[in-house]
Write a protein that holds these residues in place. Sequence first.
Motif, short mmCIF file in Angstrom:
data_model
loop_
_atom_site.label_atom_id
_atom_site.label_comp_id
_atom_site.label_asym_id
_atom_site.label_seq_id
_atom_site.Cartn_x
_atom_site.Cartn_y
_atom_site.Cartn_z
N ASN A 1 -2.12 -2.16 8.73
CA ASN A 1 -1.14 -1.12 8.38
C ASN A 1 -0.73 -0.35 9.64
O ASN A 1 0.45 -0.05 9.85
CB ASN A 1 -1.72 -0.16 7.35
CG ASN A 1 -1.73 -0.74 5.96
OD1 ASN A 1 -1.03 -1.72 5.67
ND2 ASN A 1 -2.54 -0.16 5.07
N SER B 1 0.80 -1.23 0.00
CA SER B 1 0.00 0.00 0.00
C SER B 1 0.83 1.27 0.00
O SER B 1 0.32 2.34 -0.37
CB SER B 1 -0.92 0.02 1.23
OG SER B 1 -1.70 -1.15 1.32
N ARG C 1 -6.03 3.06 2.50
CA ARG C 1 -4.90 2.34 3.10
C ARG C 1 -4.78 2.59 4.61
O ARG C 1 -4.28 1.75 5.33
CB ARG C 1 -3.60 2.69 2.39
CG ARG C 1 -3.20 4.15 2.37
CD ARG C 1 -1.95 4.35 1.53
NE ARG C 1 -1.49 5.72 1.51
CZ ARG C 1 -0.35 6.11 0.93
NH1 ARG C 1 0.43 5.21 0.35
NH2 ARG C 1 0.02 7.37 0.95
#
Length: 324
Positions: free
Chosen positions: A235, A37, A229
């Motif tokens: 993440n 990403s 993202r």
Amino acid sequence: MLNSSLLKNKGLNYFFALFVILIWGITFVSTKYLLRSFSAFEILIVRFITAYTMLWLMKPERIKLLRKKDELWFFAAGASGVSVYQFLENIAIDYTLPANVCIIVSICPMFTAIIAQIFLKEKNINLLFVVGFLLAISGIVFVTFNGALVFHLSPKGDFLALAAAVCWAFYSLSVTKIASFNLSPISSTRRQFFWALVCMIPIAVFGILNGKNSPMTYINLSAAANAERWSDIFNWLNFGFLGIAASAFAFAVWNFVCKNLGTVRVTVFLYLTPVVTIVFAFLILGDKITLMGSIGAVLTIAGLAISEASKRREKGRRNMPNER
């Protein structure tokens, strides 16, 4: 809090060094996930901002230096060991095989010993150290390929990896000088990350202006892309690991251990990073460990032990009374 006598315990310091190597050995998993990403540069920027913020929250007071010119050592450490080293290593992987980068960067301990001998007048290089280095590098070659004999030279990428290894050696020199200032490891590490972020500003401007023409330095400013993202909890978790554990905590502990045990002695533990990586990949990702990988792990550990023995032998010689 640990008392000062306990913190100076060699066994505990070796444990801290190994724990840092464990963290650095598994960062590839977080980075690999985030690269789906984010660009390599975006990962570094978020990682270092997170690290600086965490270190500032832990110890917000300013550093008071006796001489203004001592600030140059913090700049050198932040530039060489944090921003430039990490950036060169990431770019090198884009131009050559990860195996090549892993092997070449593992030469760091030898470069560190050479730099220390030249600039600090430390006698680190002897026959045992060289033997240990050769054994460890041989083991790292086996571990890195782990049964897949694929190797080719890529001058551009391999040169970048070599430059990264040299940068780490100069980072080690800077850390040695900073240790002599007797500052808090947290405060000194925070100052290093500050200068690392300053050094990355020109690269960030370049990445914004060139857009997708520079994929390694690309910074995505699209609101829709960022909303997507940053909605991924994994993440956040991976950035937390890279910024807090692998950067703020690991670099602070590394600086602390270098101060207590000596930079050259601690740097040889970097030989173990590929071994940690292959073991972690086996336990978590299910990657196979071949006979070649097992032999490599044994050779690497043997090389580390011999290099460590060379330091003890050299220290013993210095402590022996002169015979007449």
